[in-house]
Scaffold this active site. Structure first.
Site, short mmCIF file in Angstrom:
data_model
loop_
_atom_site.label_atom_id
_atom_site.label_comp_id
_atom_site.label_asym_id
_atom_site.label_seq_id
_atom_site.Cartn_x
_atom_site.Cartn_y
_atom_site.Cartn_z
N HIS A 1 28.41 35.06 18.67
CA HIS A 1 29.18 33.82 18.57
C HIS A 1 30.31 33.96 17.53
CE1 HIS A 1 25.27 31.61 19.83
NE2 HIS A 1 26.09 31.51 20.84
N LYS B 1 15.77 15.62 22.95
CA LYS B 1 15.18 16.96 23.12
C LYS B 1 15.35 17.76 21.85
CE LYS B 1 16.02 18.30 27.85
NZ LYS B 1 16.97 19.18 28.54
N ARG C 1 29.70 37.62 28.19
CA ARG C 1 29.02 38.89 27.95
C ARG C 1 28.91 39.70 29.23
NH1 ARG C 1 24.17 35.76 25.19
NH2 ARG C 1 25.03 34.33 26.73
N SER D 1 20.98 33.81 21.56
CA SER D 1 20.14 32.96 20.69
C SER D 1 18.69 33.00 21.16
CB SER D 1 20.65 31.52 20.72
OG SER D 1 21.96 31.44 20.23
P1 ADP Z 1 25.22 27.11 25.65
O1 ADP Z 1 23.90 26.44 25.47
O2 ADP Z 1 26.36 26.18 25.88
O3 ADP Z 1 25.21 28.27 26.62
P2 ADP Z 1 25.26 29.05 23.53
O4 ADP Z 1 25.10 28.75 22.10
O5 ADP Z 1 24.16 29.82 24.17
O6 ADP Z 1 25.52 27.68 24.21
O7 ADP Z 1 26.61 29.83 23.78
C1 ADP Z 1 27.86 29.28 23.46
C2 ADP Z 1 28.96 30.20 23.97
O8 ADP Z 1 28.90 31.46 23.32
C3 ADP Z 1 28.88 30.52 25.45
O9 ADP Z 1 30.19 30.63 25.97
C4 ADP Z 1 28.20 31.87 25.49
O10 ADP Z 1 28.51 32.60 26.66
C5 ADP Z 1 28.80 32.50 24.27
N1 ADP Z 1 27.96 33.57 23.71
C6 ADP Z 1 26.65 33.54 23.44
N2 ADP Z 1 26.22 34.72 22.93
C7 ADP Z 1 27.32 35.53 22.91
C8 ADP Z 1 27.55 36.90 22.53
N3 ADP Z 1 26.56 37.69 22.11
N4 ADP Z 1 28.80 37.37 22.64
C9 ADP Z 1 29.79 36.58 23.09
N5 ADP Z 1 29.66 35.31 23.49
C10 ADP Z 1 28.44 34.78 23.40
#
Ligand code: ADP
Length: 157
Positions: A17, A41, A90, A128
């Site tokens: 992120h 939630k 990704r 995450s």
């Molecule tokens: P959501 O619940 O909206 O998917 P996330 O916190 O999982 O939220 O992800 C937020 C954004 O960050 C999304 O666009 C996701 O694809 C991106 N993201 C998550 N992990 C990575 C990573 N390792 N590298 C690049 N982008 C990522």
């Protein structure tokens, strides 16, 4: 001034992120990292902890702000006057999901545009959900999350 929102659950924020966020902060005048939550939630980490950890992790990036919102991302975007959504990609699995999400958001709010940035290879596998799984099984997450996040999670779990 172009404001981009970087929306997501960030439960917890990872190095992947942060990579997307830093690149976004080089492109846009301001990036608001907006943590989405649902009051009914409970996530893995409470919303206030998630935002506090992000604030600590991004404190050295001057044009980044941290906020949280409940409900539709496009309504939040309208409220703060942003017309760009920043999202990270990704894999092709992300692409399928993100394309649909982007088109849905555009159908809801015609002025909104989603900008995708592709993660660096070294962060490609980080999510995450994997961080949560490793943590609950007492594995080492130090290479997956920013230092401030690691310190908090290591002490709390
Ligand atoms: P959501 O619940 O909206 O998917 P996330 O916190 O999982 O939220 O992800 C937020 C954004 O960050 C999304 O666009 C996701 O694809 C991106 N993201 C998550 N992990 C990575 C990573 N390792 N590298 C690049 N982008 C990522």
């Amino acid at each position: 001034m172009t404001i981009a929102i970087y929306p997501g659950s960030f439960d917890p924020i990872t190095n992947g992120h942060i990579d997307i966020l830093k690149s976004g902060a080089e492109i846009f005048d301001k990036v608001i990292i907006a943590v989405s939550y649902n009051a009914n939630k409970q996530g893995f980490l409470p919303i206030n902890i998630r935002t506090e950890l992000i604030k600590e992790a991004v404190k050295d990036i001057p044009n980044v702000e941290v906020d949280s919102f409940e409900g539709l991302t496009v309504e939040y975007a309208k409220k703060i006057g942003a017309k760009v959504l920043l999202r990270g990609l990704r894999t092709s699995f992300d692409f399928e999901y993100e394309m649909q999400l982007s088109q849905t958001n555009h159908a809801l709010y015609n002025d909104i545009k989603t900008v995708f940035l592709i993660t660096k290879p070294e962060f490609n596998y980080i999510s995450s959900s994997c961080v949560r799984e490793i943590l609950l099984n007492k594995g080492d997450i130090s290479g997956f999350v920013p230092e401030a996040v690691y310190k908090y999670l290591d002490k709390s779990f």
